[in-house]
Design a protein around this motif. Structure first.
Motif, PDB file in Angstrom:
ATOM      1  N   VAL A  47     117.125 -47.101 -58.778  1.00  0.00           N
ATOM      2  CA  VAL A  47     117.457 -47.997 -59.961  1.00  0.00           C
ATOM      3  C   VAL A  47     117.068 -47.097 -61.301  1.00  0.00           C
ATOM      4  CG1 VAL A  47     118.014 -49.751 -61.152  1.00  0.00           C
ATOM      5  CG2 VAL A  47     118.563 -49.808 -58.780  1.00  0.00           C
ATOM      6  N   PHE A  48     115.640 -47.033 -61.235  1.00  0.00           N
ATOM      7  CA  PHE A  48     114.835 -46.926 -62.495  1.00  0.00           C
ATOM      8  C   PHE A  48     114.214 -45.581 -62.063  1.00  0.00           C
ATOM      9  CE2 PHE A  48     115.445 -51.632 -63.388  1.00  0.00           C
ATOM     10  CZ  PHE A  48     116.467 -51.359 -64.693  1.00  0.00           C
ATOM     11  N   SER A  49     114.406 -44.913 -61.117  1.00  0.00           N
ATOM     12  CA  SER A  49     113.628 -43.580 -60.989  1.00  0.00           C
ATOM     13  C   SER A  49     113.549 -42.648 -62.248  1.00  0.00           C
ATOM     14  CB  SER A  49     113.805 -43.002 -59.716  1.00  0.00           C
ATOM     15  OG  SER A  49     115.464 -42.553 -59.662  1.00  0.00           O
ATOM     16  N   GLY A  50     114.841 -42.704 -62.888  1.00  0.00           N
ATOM     17  CA  GLY A  50     114.935 -41.703 -64.002  1.00  0.00           C
ATOM     18  C   GLY A  50     113.798 -41.911 -65.138  1.00  0.00           C
ATOM     19  N   LEU A  51     113.564 -43.069 -65.193  1.00  0.00           N
ATOM     20  CA  LEU A  51     112.494 -43.371 -66.272  1.00  0.00           C
ATOM     21  C   LEU A  51     111.125 -43.046 -65.898  1.00  0.00           C
ATOM     22  CD1 LEU A  51     113.703 -47.172 -67.247  1.00  0.00           C
ATOM     23  CD2 LEU A  51     114.199 -45.085 -68.218  1.00  0.00           C
ATOM     24  N   SER A  52     110.731 -42.533 -64.654  1.00  0.00           N
ATOM     25  CA  SER A  52     109.689 -42.145 -64.370  1.00  0.00           C
ATOM     26  C   SER A  52     109.152 -40.573 -64.765  1.00  0.00           C
ATOM     27  CB  SER A  52     109.314 -42.421 -62.703  1.00  0.00           C
ATOM     28  OG  SER A  52     110.037 -41.748 -62.160  1.00  0.00           O
ATOM     29  N   ASN A  53     110.149 -39.894 -65.006  1.00  0.00           N
ATOM     30  CA  ASN A  53     110.260 -38.830 -65.659  1.00  0.00           C
ATOM     31  C   ASN A  53     109.244 -38.625 -66.691  1.00  0.00           C
ATOM     32  OD1 ASN A  53     110.412 -35.919 -66.296  1.00  0.00           O
ATOM     33  ND2 ASN A  53     112.669 -36.104 -66.238  1.00  0.00           N
ATOM     34  N   SER A  54     108.466 -37.345 -66.818  1.00  0.00           N
ATOM     35  CA  SER A  54     107.221 -37.327 -67.713  1.00  0.00           C
ATOM     36  C   SER A  54     107.977 -37.288 -69.288  1.00  0.00           C
ATOM     37  CB  SER A  54     106.308 -36.207 -67.583  1.00  0.00           C
ATOM     38  OG  SER A  54     107.081 -35.024 -67.540  1.00  0.00           O
ATOM     39  N   THR A  55     109.197 -36.693 -69.150  1.00  0.00           N
ATOM     40  CA  THR A  55     109.732 -36.382 -70.711  1.00  0.00           C
ATOM     41  C   THR A  55     110.157 -37.481 -71.048  1.00  0.00           C
ATOM     42  OG1 THR A  55     110.616 -34.179 -69.766  1.00  0.00           O
ATOM     43  CG2 THR A  55     111.392 -35.086 -71.777  1.00  0.00           C
ATOM     44  N   VAL A  56     110.787 -38.548 -70.282  1.00  0.00           N
ATOM     45  CA  VAL A  56     111.160 -39.749 -70.873  1.00  0.00           C
ATOM     46  C   VAL A  56     109.832 -40.447 -71.401  1.00  0.00           C
ATOM     47  CG1 VAL A  56     112.300 -41.996 -70.143  1.00  0.00           C
ATOM     48  CG2 VAL A  56     113.013 -39.711 -69.204  1.00  0.00           C
ATOM     49  N   VAL A  57     108.916 -40.788 -70.860  1.00  0.00           N
ATOM     50  CA  VAL A  57     107.755 -41.091 -71.145  1.00  0.00           C
ATOM     51  C   VAL A  57     107.086 -40.588 -72.569  1.00  0.00           C
ATOM     52  CG1 VAL A  57     105.220 -41.967 -70.452  1.00  0.00           C
ATOM     53  CG2 VAL A  57     107.083 -41.886 -68.710  1.00  0.00           C
ATOM     54  N   LEU A  58     107.214 -39.320 -72.508  1.00  0.00           N
ATOM     55  CA  LEU A  58     106.786 -38.555 -73.861  1.00  0.00           C
ATOM     56  C   LEU A  58     107.594 -39.184 -74.698  1.00  0.00           C
ATOM     57  CD1 LEU A  58     105.103 -36.265 -75.181  1.00  0.00           C
ATOM     58  CD2 LEU A  58     107.212 -34.745 -74.672  1.00  0.00           C
ATOM     59  N   PHE A  59     108.996 -39.164 -74.856  1.00  0.00           N
ATOM     60  CA  PHE A  59     109.863 -39.653 -75.920  1.00  0.00           C
ATOM     61  C   PHE A  59     109.566 -41.106 -76.247  1.00  0.00           C
ATOM     62  CE2 PHE A  59     112.264 -35.770 -75.264  1.00  0.00           C
ATOM     63  CZ  PHE A  59     113.013 -35.542 -76.615  1.00  0.00           C
ATOM     64  N   ALA A  60     109.382 -42.023 -75.239  1.00  0.00           N
ATOM     65  CA  ALA A  60     108.961 -43.288 -75.635  1.00  0.00           C
ATOM     66  C   ALA A  60     107.862 -43.308 -76.362  1.00  0.00           C
ATOM     67  CB  ALA A  60     108.969 -44.070 -74.249  1.00  0.00           C
ATOM     68  N   GLY A  61     106.838 -42.654 -76.135  1.00  0.00           N
ATOM     69  CA  GLY A  61     105.668 -42.765 -76.865  1.00  0.00           C
ATOM     70  C   GLY A  61     105.998 -42.041 -78.241  1.00  0.00           C
ATOM     71  N   MET A  62     106.558 -41.229 -78.243  1.00  0.00           N
ATOM     72  CA  MET A  62     107.027 -40.763 -79.646  1.00  0.00           C
ATOM     73  C   MET A  62     107.765 -41.654 -80.568  1.00  0.00           C
ATOM     74  SD  MET A  62     107.643 -36.490 -78.827  1.00  0.00           S
ATOM     75  CE  MET A  62     109.460 -36.748 -79.418  1.00  0.00           C
ATOM     76  N   PHE A  63     108.507 -42.398 -79.912  1.00  0.00           N
ATOM     77  CA  PHE A  63     109.330 -43.412 -80.636  1.00  0.00           C
ATOM     78  C   PHE A  63     108.168 -44.518 -81.100  1.00  0.00           C
ATOM     79  CE2 PHE A  63     113.271 -42.773 -77.885  1.00  0.00           C
ATOM     80  CZ  PHE A  63     113.756 -41.783 -78.837  1.00  0.00           C
ATOM     81  N   ILE A  64     107.373 -44.765 -80.277  1.00  0.00           N
ATOM     82  CA  ILE A  64     106.299 -45.786 -80.770  1.00  0.00           C
ATOM     83  C   ILE A  64     105.427 -45.340 -81.901  1.00  0.00           C
ATOM     84  CG2 ILE A  64     104.351 -47.146 -79.975  1.00  0.00           C
ATOM     85  CD1 ILE A  64     105.562 -47.212 -77.120  1.00  0.00           C
ATOM     86  N   VAL A  65     105.113 -44.150 -81.651  1.00  0.00           N
ATOM     87  CA  VAL A  65     104.174 -43.385 -82.794  1.00  0.00           C
ATOM     88  C   VAL A  65     105.007 -43.136 -84.008  1.00  0.00           C
ATOM     89  CG1 VAL A  65     102.995 -41.439 -83.432  1.00  0.00           C
ATOM     90  CG2 VAL A  65     102.554 -42.202 -81.245  1.00  0.00           C
ATOM     91  N   GLY A  66     106.239 -42.847 -84.026  1.00  0.00           N
ATOM     92  CA  GLY A  66     107.034 -42.800 -85.201  1.00  0.00           C
ATOM     93  C   GLY A  66     107.293 -44.172 -85.993  1.00  0.00           C
ATOM     94  N   ALA A  67     107.540 -44.995 -85.021  1.00  0.00           N
ATOM     95  CA  ALA A  67     107.788 -46.604 -85.791  1.00  0.00           C
ATOM     96  C   ALA A  67     106.667 -46.884 -86.370  1.00  0.00           C
ATOM     97  CB  ALA A  67     108.141 -47.391 -84.679  1.00  0.00           C
TER      98      ALA A  67
END
Length: 94
Positions: A47-67
């Motif tokens: 169900v949420f295995s796609g969210l464990s990809n390192s690229t997805v985690v990198l983008f999530a971190g970039m969104f937080i830093v950008g905000a």
């Protein structure tokens, strides 16, 4: 009722919720994924295995830093500094 019909009904409900925005879009997307897992359309592990990809985690971190940069004003300061050093013309900024 077959699994395919159930899945199509669920898809129609999720699409309706996306279009009308009765509930927030993030909640609609998450609820749709959870419903697919609970109803057995996809295995619960995936169900949420796609969210464990390192690229997805990198983008999530970039969104937080950008905000955070916009919230604190650092992005505006960086932009002003770049314009100060490079000039305000389009060609010089490129």
């Amino acid at each position: 009722m077959s699994q395919a019909v159930k899945c199509l009904i669920l898809l129609a409900v999720i699409a309706l919720l996306f279009v009308t925005e009765l509930i927030p879009l993030a909640v609609t997307a998450t609820a749709g994924a959870i419903a697919c897992g609970l109803l057995g359309f996809i295995p619960a592990k995936t169900v949420f295995s796609g969210l464990s990809n390192s690229t997805v985690v990198l983008f999530a971190g970039m969104f937080i830093v950008g905000a955070a940069m916009f919230y604190t004003g650092l992005a505006q300061k960086i932009g002003n500094t770049v314009v100060h050093f490079c000039g305000s013309g389009e060609n010089s900024l490129m």
